[in-house]
Design a protein around this motif. Structure first.
Motif, mmCIF file in Angstrom:
data_model
loop_
_atom_site.group_PDB
_atom_site.id
_atom_site.type_symbol
_atom_site.label_atom_id
_atom_site.label_comp_id
_atom_site.label_asym_id
_atom_site.label_seq_id
_atom_site.Cartn_x
_atom_site.Cartn_y
_atom_site.Cartn_z
ATOM 1 N N GLU A 351 39.153 0.673 -14.209
ATOM 2 C CA GLU A 351 39.476 -0.748 -14.411
ATOM 3 C C GLU A 351 38.207 -1.589 -14.558
ATOM 4 O OE1 GLU A 351 42.564 0.831 -11.383
ATOM 5 O OE2 GLU A 351 40.484 1.205 -11.984
ATOM 6 N N LEU A 352 37.183 -1.247 -13.756
ATOM 7 C CA LEU A 352 35.931 -2.013 -13.820
ATOM 8 C C LEU A 352 35.165 -1.678 -15.092
ATOM 9 C CD1 LEU A 352 34.348 -4.101 -12.202
ATOM 10 C CD2 LEU A 352 33.088 -2.225 -11.125
ATOM 11 N N GLN A 353 35.199 -0.415 -15.495
ATOM 12 C CA GLN A 353 34.554 -0.035 -16.754
ATOM 13 C C GLN A 353 35.105 -0.861 -17.915
ATOM 14 O OE1 GLN A 353 34.263 4.174 -17.765
ATOM 15 N NE2 GLN A 353 34.750 4.684 -15.631
ATOM 16 N N GLY A 354 36.426 -1.057 -17.897
ATOM 17 C CA GLY A 354 37.069 -1.790 -18.985
ATOM 18 C C GLY A 354 36.662 -3.237 -19.074
ATOM 19 N N ARG A 355 36.147 -3.794 -17.950
ATOM 20 C CA ARG A 355 35.723 -5.205 -17.961
ATOM 21 C C ARG A 355 34.285 -5.370 -18.436
ATOM 22 N NH1 ARG A 355 39.401 -8.234 -18.997
ATOM 23 N NH2 ARG A 355 38.056 -9.960 -18.366
ATOM 24 N N PHE A 356 33.612 -4.261 -18.727
ATOM 25 C CA PHE A 356 32.246 -4.319 -19.280
ATOM 26 C C PHE A 356 32.238 -3.543 -20.594
ATOM 27 C CE2 PHE A 356 31.544 -5.217 -14.821
ATOM 28 C CZ PHE A 356 30.571 -6.189 -14.843
ATOM 29 N N PRO A 357 32.810 -4.137 -21.646
ATOM 30 C CA PRO A 357 32.973 -3.405 -22.908
ATOM 31 C C PRO A 357 31.674 -3.120 -23.642
ATOM 32 C CG PRO A 357 33.641 -5.696 -23.178
ATOM 33 C CD PRO A 357 33.366 -5.505 -21.718
ATOM 34 N N ILE A 358 30.631 -3.908 -23.381
ATOM 35 C CA ILE A 358 29.374 -3.706 -24.115
ATOM 36 C C ILE A 358 28.391 -2.964 -23.217
ATOM 37 C CG2 ILE A 358 27.443 -4.830 -25.281
ATOM 38 C CD1 ILE A 358 29.296 -7.152 -25.912
ATOM 39 N N ARG A 359 27.945 -1.816 -23.672
ATOM 40 C CA ARG A 359 26.982 -1.021 -22.919
ATOM 41 C C ARG A 359 25.707 -0.877 -23.740
ATOM 42 N NH1 ARG A 359 30.751 3.816 -20.318
ATOM 43 N NH2 ARG A 359 32.310 2.421 -19.420
ATOM 44 N N VAL A 360 24.595 -1.189 -23.103
ATOM 45 C CA VAL A 360 23.307 -1.145 -23.803
ATOM 46 C C VAL A 360 22.338 -0.309 -22.989
ATOM 47 C CG1 VAL A 360 21.459 -2.511 -24.810
ATOM 48 C CG2 VAL A 360 23.729 -3.492 -24.610
ATOM 49 N N GLU A 361 21.649 0.613 -23.643
ATOM 50 C CA GLU A 361 20.651 1.432 -22.959
ATOM 51 C C GLU A 361 19.261 0.874 -23.241
ATOM 52 O OE1 GLU A 361 19.130 6.065 -22.534
ATOM 53 O OE2 GLU A 361 20.764 5.559 -23.902
ATOM 54 N N LEU A 362 18.514 0.629 -22.175
ATOM 55 C CA LEU A 362 17.143 0.145 -22.322
ATOM 56 C C LEU A 362 16.186 1.317 -22.192
ATOM 57 C CD1 LEU A 362 18.873 -2.379 -21.115
ATOM 58 C CD2 LEU A 362 16.617 -3.397 -20.834
ATOM 59 N N LYS A 363 15.201 1.357 -23.056
ATOM 60 C CA LYS A 363 14.289 2.490 -23.127
ATOM 61 C C LYS A 363 13.140 2.340 -22.129
ATOM 62 C CE LYS A 363 16.611 3.980 -26.714
ATOM 63 N NZ LYS A 363 17.508 5.140 -26.585
ATOM 64 N N SER A 364 12.589 3.467 -21.720
ATOM 65 C CA SER A 364 11.385 3.445 -20.889
ATOM 66 C C SER A 364 10.224 2.877 -21.700
ATOM 67 C CB SER A 364 11.040 4.860 -20.409
ATOM 68 O OG SER A 364 12.043 5.352 -19.559
ATOM 69 N N LEU A 365 9.304 2.248 -21.008
ATOM 70 C CA LEU A 365 8.181 1.594 -21.688
ATOM 71 C C LEU A 365 7.084 2.603 -22.027
ATOM 72 C CD1 LEU A 365 7.989 -1.590 -19.427
ATOM 73 C CD2 LEU A 365 8.983 -1.419 -21.713
ATOM 74 N N THR A 366 6.515 2.457 -23.202
ATOM 75 C CA THR A 366 5.439 3.341 -23.660
ATOM 76 C C THR A 366 4.092 2.656 -23.478
ATOM 77 O OG1 THR A 366 5.493 2.481 -25.925
ATOM 78 C CG2 THR A 366 7.003 4.300 -25.388
ATOM 79 N N ARG A 367 3.033 3.388 -23.804
ATOM 80 C CA ARG A 367 1.680 2.826 -23.724
ATOM 81 C C ARG A 367 1.550 1.605 -24.624
ATOM 82 N NH1 ARG A 367 -2.377 3.378 -27.150
ATOM 83 N NH2 ARG A 367 -4.561 3.181 -26.448
#
Length: 474
Positions: A351-367
Motif C-alpha cells: 500500500e505504501l509502495q503504491g503511494r510513491f509512484p515515482i522512483r529515482v535512483e541517484l548515482k554514486s559520486l565520481t572523481r
C-alpha cells in the motif's frame, strides 16, 4: 509630510522582495527548475527532472478550475541512493525555490526503542508550524514600514513627551506646542541618523508569566503542551517590567511588538493552512530503515511495519488536527529517500509502495563530480573556506592541480572505506586547512597563500595511503 518619507534599509527592502510569492507563477518551467537546482546540486539529472515535473504539476493543478482539481493527486517520489549524493539537498532547494513550507523528518524517529516514539502526525503539525512562520514573516515584512514609524513615535514619546491638549486649565501655549513639535522632529532626525543609538531609555516590557510546560504522554499528546500554554496564557494577565535599554536595542524590541499588533492572526492561520495543504513538502529520510528485511516477526520487524502503516493514511490523505485547525494531507508532496543497502523498495508494504509512484535512483559520486562540487555550486566548499580565511585578512588560492588531487583522494577513500558521498570532502578540507585555520589570526607577513597539489600531498598523502589512518581521520 515628513512622516511619509520613512525609508527602509536595503536589507529590509530585500527581505520584502524575497517574500514575493511565486506559487502561481508561469516562469518556473521544468527546465528552469533544473537549472536552478544545478547551481547547488551536481549531477543526479534523473532526480532533478522528476522533482521539476512534480513541482510544475502543482502549478498546473492550481489552474484547473473544475472539480477535477481536487482529484489530481501529487506524484510522490522516492529517491534511492547512498548517503551524501544530494537527496536531501534536492528536496530542500526545491522547496526554497517554490517558496513552499518544507519539513524534513527521519523515519527512524518513529521506531525508537525504549519509549513511545513520536506521533507520525507530528510531521504534519511541524509543516503547519513552518507555514505559519513563513506567512507571519511575509506579513511582518509588509507591515514593516508602519511598525518602524510606530516605533519611532514610541521612542520619541519617551525622549520628548508631547504636550497634550487638556481641559480648560491646561496652560500650554501654542508657542510651547510649536517648540515641542520642532524638538520632536529634531529628535526624529537624530533617531533616523543613528545619533541616539547609544542613549539609554526605560521601557515597559511584557513578561511572560506562564511557565513553559512539557507533557509526556501517549500518541497525539506532543502538541498538547503548547495548547495548554496558550489557554493559561489567555487566562493569566500579562505582567510588565521596567528595563533600561539602549535606543538601538529599543528599536528592535518595539518594532517586533508593533509588527505583532498589526498582524491578523486569523488571516495568517487560514493562509498558512492553505499553503501547507496545497504547497507543503514533507521529506521523509531513511525510509529504508522502516522497511521489513525478512519474514521475521521479531519486535523490530513488527515495529517497522507498524511505522509504515502509521505513515500510510498520512501519505494517502487524511485530516490531521493541529493547534491552528485541521490540515488535509491529500495534496502535500511527499518525497522519501533511503540508501536501501540492506532492504529494497519492494520490501515496503504494497500500500505504501503504491503511494510513491515515482522512483529515482541517484548515482554514486565520481572523481569528476567531486571536482565540480568543489568549484561550481554557489555555496561550493572551496568558496566557503576562502571566505572564512579571508575574514582574517588572508587570501587563499586553490590551483587546478590541488582541486583535482583533493577530488581524487575523496573518491579513493570513499571506495576503500565507506561511501559517504560529498560529506567526505568536509573532513578532507578540514584536515587539509587545519594549520592555516589555526595560525591565520597570528599570521603577520604572508597574506596570500597558494594551495597546489604539492601542498595537498604533503598534508594528506600519508593519511590517504594508510587505510587504518584514513578510517580514523578521513
Amino acid at each position: 509630510m515628513e512622516e511619509n518619507k520613512l525609508e527602509l534599509s536595503p536589507e529590509q527592502k530585500d527581505k520584502i522582495v524575497n517574500f514575493v510569492r511565486i506559487e502561481n507563477s508561469d516562469y518556473l518551467t521544468p527546465h528552469q527548475i533544473v537549472a536552478e537546482l544545478d547551481k547547488f546540486v551536481i549531477g543526479q539529472d534523473a532526480a532533478k527532472k522528476s522533482v521539476a515535473i512534480a513541482l510544475r504539476n502543482r502549478m498546473r493543478r492550481q489552474k484547473v478550475q473544475n472539480l477535477l482539481r481536487d482529484e489530481i493527486m501529487p506524484n510522490n517520489i522516492i529517491m534511492i541512493g547512498p548517503t551524501g549524493v544530494g537527496k536531501t539537498e534536492i528536496a530542500r532547494r526545491l522547496a526554497k525555490l517554490a517558496g513552499s513550507p518544507f519539513v524534513k523528518v527521519e523515519a527512524t524517529k518513529y521506531t525508537e526503542v525504549g519509549y513511545v516514539g513520536r506521533d507520525v502526525e507530528s510531521m504534519v503539525r511541524d509543516l503547519v508550524e513552518r507555514s505559519i512562520t513563513m506567512v507571519k514573516e511575509e506579513q511582518t515584512a509588509e507591515k514593516l514600514q508602519e511598525a518602524k514609524f510606530a516605533t519611532e513615535n514610541r521612542i520619541i514619546d519617551i525622549l520628548v513627551p508631547p504636550l497634550k491638549d487638556g481641559p480648560s486649565f491646561d496652560t500650554s501655549t501654542s508657542e510651547e506646542k510649536e517648540t515641542n513639535h520642532r524638538t520632536r522632529e529634531k529628535f526624529r532626525e537624530m533617531l533616523r541618523d543613528g545619533k541616539l543609538d547609544e542613549r539609554q531609555i526605560e521601557l515597559d516590557l511584557v513578561v511572560d508569566s506562564v511557565p513553559s510546560m512539557q507533557i509526556l504522554g501517549p500518541i497525539g499528546m506532543d502538541d498538547m503542551g503548547m495548547n495548554l500554554q496558550d489557554m493559561f496564557g489567555s487566562m493569566i494577565p500579562k505582567k510588565s517590567k521596567k528595563r533600561k535599554v539602549s535606543v538601538a536595542d529599543a528599536k528592535k524590541i518595539l518594532e517586533k511588538e508593533e509588527a505583532e499588533k498589526l498582524l491578523d492572526m486569523e488571516a495568517i492561520t487560514k493562509e498558512a493552512i492553505r499553503r501547507a495543504e496545497n504547497n507543503g513538502i514533507i521529506f521523509i529520510d531513511e525510509i529504508d530503515k522502516v522497511a521489513s528485511r525478512s519474514n521475521s516477526s521479531s519486535g523490530g520487524e513488527v515495529s517497522r511495519e507498524g511505522v509504515q502503516r502509521d505513515l500510510l493514511p498520512i501519505v494517502e490523505g487524511t485530516n490531521v488536527n493541529t493547534r491552528y485547525g485541521t490540515c488535509k494531507t491529500d495534496h502535500i508532496l511527499f518525497i522519501a529517500s533511503g540508501a536501501f543497502h540492506v532492504s529494497k523498495p519492494s520490501d515496503l508494504i504494497p500500500e505504501l509502495q503504491g503511494r510513491f509512484p515515482i522512483r529515482v535512483e541517484l548515482k554514486s559520486l565520481t572523481r569528476d563530480d567531486f571536482v565540480k562540487i568543489l568549484t561550481i555550486p554557489e555555496n561550493a566548499l572551496i568558496k566557503q573556506y576562502m571566505a572564512l580565511i579571508e575574514s582574517e585578512g588572508i587570501t587563499v588560492e586553490f590551483d587546478e592541480s590541488a582541486i583535482h588531487q583533493i577530488a581524487t583522494i575523496a573518491a579513493n577513500v570513499n571506495d576503500e572505506i565507506t561511501n559517504i558521498g560529498a560529506r567526505r570532502l568536509h573532513t578532507i578540507m578540514t584536515t587539509l586547512l587545519e594549520e592555516i585555520l589555526y595560525n591565520a589570526p597570528d599570521r603577520i607577513e604572508e597574506k596570500h597563500i597558494v594551495i597546489n597539489s604539492d601542498y595537498v600531498n604533503e598534508r594528506l598523502k600519508d593519511i590517504a595511503e594508510s587505510t587504518d589512518l584514513s578510517k580514523f581521520i578521513l
